[in-house]
Write a protein that holds these residues in place. Structure first.
Motif, mmCIF file in Angstrom:
data_model
loop_
_atom_site.group_PDB
_atom_site.id
_atom_site.type_symbol
_atom_site.label_atom_id
_atom_site.label_comp_id
_atom_site.label_asym_id
_atom_site.label_seq_id
_atom_site.Cartn_x
_atom_site.Cartn_y
_atom_site.Cartn_z
ATOM 1 N N ILE A 82 -0.212 -3.027 -4.533
ATOM 2 C CA ILE A 82 0.286 -1.927 -3.700
ATOM 3 C C ILE A 82 -0.345 -0.587 -4.090
ATOM 4 N N ASP A 83 -1.548 -0.638 -4.639
ATOM 5 C CA ASP A 83 -2.272 0.570 -5.037
ATOM 6 C C ASP A 83 -2.551 1.413 -3.796
ATOM 7 N N GLN A 84 -2.149 2.676 -3.839
ATOM 8 C CA GLN A 84 -2.394 3.581 -2.716
ATOM 9 C C GLN A 84 -3.584 4.505 -2.970
ATOM 10 N N ALA A 136 -11.198 -3.374 -2.770
ATOM 11 C CA ALA A 136 -11.533 -4.335 -3.824
ATOM 12 C C ALA A 136 -11.913 -5.680 -3.216
ATOM 13 N N ASP A 137 -11.170 -6.121 -2.208
ATOM 14 C CA ASP A 137 -11.484 -7.390 -1.547
ATOM 15 C C ASP A 137 -12.891 -7.366 -0.953
ATOM 16 N N TYR A 197 -2.639 -7.792 -9.087
ATOM 17 C CA TYR A 197 -1.325 -7.822 -9.725
ATOM 18 C C TYR A 197 -0.232 -7.456 -8.725
ATOM 19 N N ALA A 198 0.639 -8.430 -8.479
ATOM 20 C CA ALA A 198 1.742 -8.260 -7.525
ATOM 21 C C ALA A 198 2.675 -7.146 -7.976
ATOM 22 N N HIS A 208 -1.425 1.890 -8.806
ATOM 23 C CA HIS A 208 -2.606 2.392 -9.496
ATOM 24 C C HIS A 208 -2.227 2.649 -10.952
ATOM 25 N N GLY A 209 -2.436 1.641 -11.777
ATOM 26 C CA GLY A 209 -1.984 1.680 -13.172
ATOM 27 C C GLY A 209 -0.906 0.638 -13.349
ATOM 28 N N TRP A 210 -0.885 0.024 -14.490
ATOM 29 C CA TRP A 210 0.039 -1.092 -14.708
ATOM 30 C C TRP A 210 1.341 -0.597 -15.313
ATOM 31 N N ARG A 211 2.453 -1.124 -14.817
ATOM 32 C CA ARG A 211 3.781 -0.736 -15.300
ATOM 33 C C ARG A 211 4.513 -1.902 -15.967
#
Length: 69
Positions: free
Chosen positions: A10-12, A19-20, A38-39, A43-46
């Motif tokens: 869901i990167d905005q 990327a695809d 990553y589901a 933008h950045g991993w939580r």
């Protein structure tokens, strides 16, 4: 050269479609690539599980394509 891409579903900032498209181009040209989406991540991993997977995947990529290449 091999490329590793890590994408939040869901990167905005960097949309998944971008990327695809890049991965499809790499595949068409036979460029070795690793692609993880990553589901539920932006933008950045939580999530702890995403962070752990990311670092493990980076290590595996480096071992395969850089360190032992």
């Amino acid at each position: 050269d091999p490329v590793a891409l890590f994408q939040g579903e869901i990167d905005q900032v960097v949309l998944r479609e971008q990327a695809d498209t890049l991965v499809a181009s790499l595949q068409r040209r036979g460029v070795p690539q690793v692609y993880h989406v990553y589901a539920g991540e932006g933008h950045g991993w939580r999530k702890a599980e995403t962070v752990a997977h990311f670092y493990n995947a980076v290590e595996a990529f480096l071992r395969q394509y850089v360190i032992f290449a």
